[in-house]
Design a protein around this motif. Structure first.
Motif, PDB file in Angstrom:
ATOM      1  N   MET A   1       0.866  -1.190  -0.083  1.00  0.00           N
ATOM      2  CA  MET A   1      -0.080  -0.148   0.172  1.00  0.00           C
ATOM      3  C   MET A   1       0.769   1.052  -0.134  1.00  0.00           C
ATOM      4  SD  MET A   1      -2.954   0.708   2.752  1.00  0.00           S
ATOM      5  CE  MET A   1      -4.569   0.970   1.902  1.00  0.00           C
ATOM      6  N   SER A   2       0.746   2.334  -0.994  1.00  0.00           N
ATOM      7  CA  SER A   2       1.388   3.373  -1.008  1.00  0.00           C
ATOM      8  C   SER A   2       1.031   4.514  -0.089  1.00  0.00           C
ATOM      9  CB  SER A   2       1.353   3.857  -2.396  1.00  0.00           C
ATOM     10  OG  SER A   2       0.108   4.352  -2.785  1.00  0.00           O
ATOM     11  N   GLN A   3       1.956   5.406   0.325  1.00  0.00           N
ATOM     12  CA  GLN A   3       1.554   6.295   1.507  1.00  0.00           C
ATOM     13  C   GLN A   3       1.660   7.779   0.692  1.00  0.00           C
ATOM     14  OE1 GLN A   3       3.872   5.761   4.658  1.00  0.00           O
ATOM     15  NE2 GLN A   3       2.588   7.061   5.953  1.00  0.00           N
ATOM     16  N   ALA A   4       0.816   8.502   0.922  1.00  0.00           N
ATOM     17  CA  ALA A   4       0.760   9.771   0.236  1.00  0.00           C
ATOM     18  C   ALA A   4       1.697  10.447   1.049  1.00  0.00           C
ATOM     19  CB  ALA A   4      -0.395  10.530   0.095  1.00  0.00           C
ATOM     20  N   LEU A   5       2.572  11.411   0.336  1.00  0.00           N
ATOM     21  CA  LEU A   5       3.392  12.505   0.951  1.00  0.00           C
ATOM     22  C   LEU A   5       2.694  13.683   1.477  1.00  0.00           C
ATOM     23  CD1 LEU A   5       6.660  12.219  -1.163  1.00  0.00           C
ATOM     24  CD2 LEU A   5       6.318  11.331   1.062  1.00  0.00           C
ATOM     25  N   ALA A   6       2.846  14.259   2.587  1.00  0.00           N
ATOM     26  CA  ALA A   6       2.225  15.398   3.126  1.00  0.00           C
ATOM     27  C   ALA A   6       3.021  16.597   2.730  1.00  0.00           C
ATOM     28  CB  ALA A   6       2.021  15.366   4.455  1.00  0.00           C
ATOM     29  N   HIS A   7       2.413  17.765   2.022  1.00  0.00           N
ATOM     30  CA  HIS A   7       3.269  18.776   1.640  1.00  0.00           C
ATOM     31  C   HIS A   7       2.637  20.012   2.562  1.00  0.00           C
ATOM     32  CE1 HIS A   7       5.459  17.284  -1.816  1.00  0.00           C
ATOM     33  NE2 HIS A   7       4.435  16.540  -2.165  1.00  0.00           N
ATOM     34  N   ASN A   8       3.622  20.780   2.992  1.00  0.00           N
ATOM     35  CA  ASN A   8       3.251  21.900   4.023  1.00  0.00           C
ATOM     36  C   ASN A   8       3.156  22.868   3.072  1.00  0.00           C
ATOM     37  OD1 ASN A   8       2.630  20.430   6.257  1.00  0.00           O
ATOM     38  ND2 ASN A   8       4.915  20.585   6.930  1.00  0.00           N
ATOM     39  N   ILE A   9       2.247  23.583   2.568  1.00  0.00           N
ATOM     40  CA  ILE A   9       2.096  24.692   1.924  1.00  0.00           C
ATOM     41  C   ILE A   9       2.102  25.786   2.767  1.00  0.00           C
ATOM     42  CG2 ILE A   9       0.718  25.773   0.035  1.00  0.00           C
ATOM     43  CD1 ILE A   9       1.856  23.298  -0.813  1.00  0.00           C
ATOM     44  N   ILE A  10       2.799  26.853   2.265  1.00  0.00           N
ATOM     45  CA  ILE A  10       2.939  28.037   2.983  1.00  0.00           C
ATOM     46  C   ILE A  10       2.421  29.448   2.466  1.00  0.00           C
ATOM     47  CG2 ILE A  10       5.292  28.565   2.391  1.00  0.00           C
ATOM     48  CD1 ILE A  10       5.773  29.360   5.377  1.00  0.00           C
ATOM     49  N   ALA A  11       1.672  30.090   3.182  1.00  0.00           N
ATOM     50  CA  ALA A  11       1.258  31.238   2.624  1.00  0.00           C
ATOM     51  C   ALA A  11       2.265  32.396   2.393  1.00  0.00           C
ATOM     52  CB  ALA A  11       0.118  31.828   3.361  1.00  0.00           C
ATOM     53  N   GLU A  12       2.205  33.138   1.655  1.00  0.00           N
ATOM     54  CA  GLU A  12       3.325  34.271   1.302  1.00  0.00           C
ATOM     55  C   GLU A  12       3.352  35.159   2.657  1.00  0.00           C
ATOM     56  OE1 GLU A  12       3.817  38.156  -1.214  1.00  0.00           O
ATOM     57  OE2 GLU A  12       1.991  37.260  -1.560  1.00  0.00           O
ATOM     58  N   ALA A  13       2.418  35.570   3.493  1.00  0.00           N
ATOM     59  CA  ALA A  13       2.707  36.408   4.616  1.00  0.00           C
ATOM     60  C   ALA A  13       3.410  35.333   5.629  1.00  0.00           C
ATOM     61  CB  ALA A  13       1.320  36.859   5.021  1.00  0.00           C
ATOM     62  N   ASP A  14       3.249  34.275   5.544  1.00  0.00           N
ATOM     63  CA  ASP A  14       3.871  33.187   6.736  1.00  0.00           C
ATOM     64  C   ASP A  14       5.371  32.974   5.900  1.00  0.00           C
ATOM     65  OD1 ASP A  14       1.830  32.927   8.164  1.00  0.00           O
ATOM     66  OD2 ASP A  14       1.035  31.342   7.010  1.00  0.00           O
ATOM     67  N   TYR A  15       5.422  32.964   4.825  1.00  0.00           N
ATOM     68  CA  TYR A  15       6.827  32.855   4.120  1.00  0.00           C
ATOM     69  C   TYR A  15       7.834  33.875   4.532  1.00  0.00           C
ATOM     70  CZ  TYR A  15      10.609  33.237   0.828  1.00  0.00           C
ATOM     71  OH  TYR A  15      11.699  33.520   0.092  1.00  0.00           O
ATOM     72  N   LEU A  16       7.200  35.192   4.285  1.00  0.00           N
ATOM     73  CA  LEU A  16       7.943  36.526   4.532  1.00  0.00           C
ATOM     74  C   LEU A  16       8.105  36.691   5.897  1.00  0.00           C
ATOM     75  CD1 LEU A  16       6.023  38.745   2.266  1.00  0.00           C
ATOM     76  CD2 LEU A  16       8.307  37.957   1.945  1.00  0.00           C
ATOM     77  N   ALA A  17       7.354  36.277   6.973  1.00  0.00           N
ATOM     78  CA  ALA A  17       7.480  36.180   8.379  1.00  0.00           C
ATOM     79  C   ALA A  17       8.718  35.224   8.851  1.00  0.00           C
ATOM     80  CB  ALA A  17       6.338  35.907   8.955  1.00  0.00           C
ATOM     81  N   THR A  18       8.591  34.339   8.147  1.00  0.00           N
ATOM     82  CA  THR A  18       9.562  33.271   8.481  1.00  0.00           C
ATOM     83  C   THR A  18      11.016  33.455   7.972  1.00  0.00           C
ATOM     84  OG1 THR A  18       7.946  31.364   8.244  1.00  0.00           O
ATOM     85  CG2 THR A  18      10.230  30.720   8.130  1.00  0.00           C
ATOM     86  N   GLU A  19      10.872  34.400   6.683  1.00  0.00           N
ATOM     87  CA  GLU A  19      12.422  34.510   6.497  1.00  0.00           C
ATOM     88  C   GLU A  19      12.949  35.853   6.989  1.00  0.00           C
ATOM     89  OE1 GLU A  19      14.238  33.503   3.051  1.00  0.00           O
ATOM     90  OE2 GLU A  19      13.460  31.878   4.404  1.00  0.00           O
ATOM     91  N   GLU A  20      12.303  36.672   7.554  1.00  0.00           N
ATOM     92  CA  GLU A  20      12.659  37.692   8.468  1.00  0.00           C
ATOM     93  C   GLU A  20      13.546  36.950   9.691  1.00  0.00           C
ATOM     94  OE1 GLU A  20      12.217  41.272   8.689  1.00  0.00           O
ATOM     95  OE2 GLU A  20      11.699  41.000   6.648  1.00  0.00           O
ATOM     96  N   ARG A  21      12.971  35.833  10.394  1.00  0.00           N
ATOM     97  CA  ARG A  21      13.739  35.118  11.559  1.00  0.00           C
ATOM     98  C   ARG A  21      14.713  34.350  10.971  1.00  0.00           C
ATOM     99  NH1 ARG A  21       8.409  34.805  11.813  1.00  0.00           N
ATOM    100  NH2 ARG A  21       8.267  32.811  12.121  1.00  0.00           N
ATOM    101  N   ALA A  22      14.687  33.752   9.678  1.00  0.00           N
ATOM    102  CA  ALA A  22      15.529  32.490   9.406  1.00  0.00           C
ATOM    103  C   ALA A  22      17.086  32.891   9.392  1.00  0.00           C
ATOM    104  CB  ALA A  22      15.139  31.947   8.243  1.00  0.00           C
ATOM    105  N   SER A  23      17.586  31.804   9.860  1.00  0.00           N
ATOM    106  CA  SER A  23      19.320  31.936   9.690  1.00  0.00           C
ATOM    107  C   SER A  23      19.787  31.393   8.435  1.00  0.00           C
ATOM    108  CB  SER A  23      19.956  31.227  10.952  1.00  0.00           C
ATOM    109  OG  SER A  23      19.519  30.091  10.853  1.00  0.00           O
ATOM    110  N   VAL A  24      18.935  30.890   7.701  1.00  0.00           N
ATOM    111  CA  VAL A  24      19.348  30.136   6.374  1.00  0.00           C
ATOM    112  C   VAL A  24      18.070  30.861   5.437  1.00  0.00           C
ATOM    113  CG1 VAL A  24      19.048  28.234   4.763  1.00  0.00           C
ATOM    114  CG2 VAL A  24      20.048  28.126   7.342  1.00  0.00           C
ATOM    115  N   ARG A  25      18.361  31.380   4.253  1.00  0.00           N
ATOM    116  CA  ARG A  25      17.433  31.855   3.236  1.00  0.00           C
ATOM    117  C   ARG A  25      16.587  30.466   2.631  1.00  0.00           C
ATOM    118  NH1 ARG A  25      20.593  34.821  -0.860  1.00  0.00           N
ATOM    119  NH2 ARG A  25      22.011  32.868  -0.635  1.00  0.00           N
ATOM    120  N   HIS A  26      15.683  31.084   2.282  1.00  0.00           N
ATOM    121  CA  HIS A  26      14.751  30.053   1.554  1.00  0.00           C
ATOM    122  C   HIS A  26      13.845  30.390   0.420  1.00  0.00           C
ATOM    123  CE1 HIS A  26      14.691  28.351   5.677  1.00  0.00           C
ATOM    124  NE2 HIS A  26      14.667  27.456   5.196  1.00  0.00           N
ATOM    125  N   GLU A  27      14.066  29.756  -0.616  1.00  0.00           N
ATOM    126  CA  GLU A  27      13.037  30.305  -1.865  1.00  0.00           C
ATOM    127  C   GLU A  27      11.750  29.633  -1.967  1.00  0.00           C
ATOM    128  OE1 GLU A  27      16.303  31.231  -5.249  1.00  0.00           O
ATOM    129  OE2 GLU A  27      15.704  29.109  -5.073  1.00  0.00           O
TER     130      GLU A  27
END
Length: 190
Positions: A1-27
């Motif tokens: 039986m196969s298992q679906a991979l869960a993807h965490n979709i992030i909203a633009e505002a959450d991405y920008l807030a996360t990048e403000e605090r991140a020590s590593v850059r993300h695209e």
């Protein structure tokens, strides 16, 4: 039986807030964050050389030069990239954390990023209405290619040779780049 991979979709505002605090850059691609790997010394020198020439040509001009820490927003916030260098001449493109209307973008290719820069990013960058130049530069060997567009929106590509001078005209900035300018102090000069 196969298992679906869960993807965490992030909203633009959450991405920008996360990048403000991140020590590593993300695209952000398709709602998913992708950590960016560190770059080699040669990669940094090449990107720095391009930025140096962009910045020198834009002093006291309306055009502004940016390097690897300025985000580029595409697709209404569905995509965020960190180009190695970009030139923005639209005075209304004034968000403090990202730009949306560059006329010039440069990406330095490394073995880990070359396919993304050549295919995925180029495909996305072509959707930018004001983009006039997309420069790809190899960090491992002397090789650079520039895509440029004419007034009708048709794209042309030019692989740069030792004799070539890449003329970049954006807004009130005029920049001339050669392979020697791009590869200065990298150990790969002609």
């Amino acid at each position: 039986m196969s298992q679906a991979l869960a993807h965490n979709i992030i909203a633009e505002a959450d991405y920008l807030a996360t990048e403000e605090r991140a020590s590593v850059r993300h695209e952000l691609v398709g709602g998913e964050m992708h950590a960016m790997a560190g770059a080699s010394e040669r990669h940094n020198r090449i990107a720095g050389n391009i930025f140096f020439h962009l910045r020198a040509a834009t002093r006291s001009k309306t055009c502004r030069a940016f390097m690897a820490d300025m985000k580029l927003r595409l697709g209404q916030g569905a995509l965020f990239y960190y180009p190695d260098a970009m030139l923005v001449c639209d005075p209304t493109d004034d968000h403090p954390h990202y730009k949306q209307a560059p006329c010039f973008i440069a990406e330095v290719l490394s073995p880990a990023t070359a396919k993304i820069d050549v295919r995925e990013k180029w495909s996305s960058y072509q959707t930018l209405p004001g983009l006039r130049y997309y420069l790809l530069v190899d960090a491992e060997r002397l090789w650079a290619k520039c895509y440029s567009t004419n007034a009708t929106g048709q794209w042309f590509e030019q692989e740069l040779s030792a004799e070539d001078r890449l003329e970049i005209d954006c807004g009130d900035a005029h920049i001339t780049l050669t392979l020697n300018d791009i590869y200065e102090d990298t150990g790969l000069l002609l």
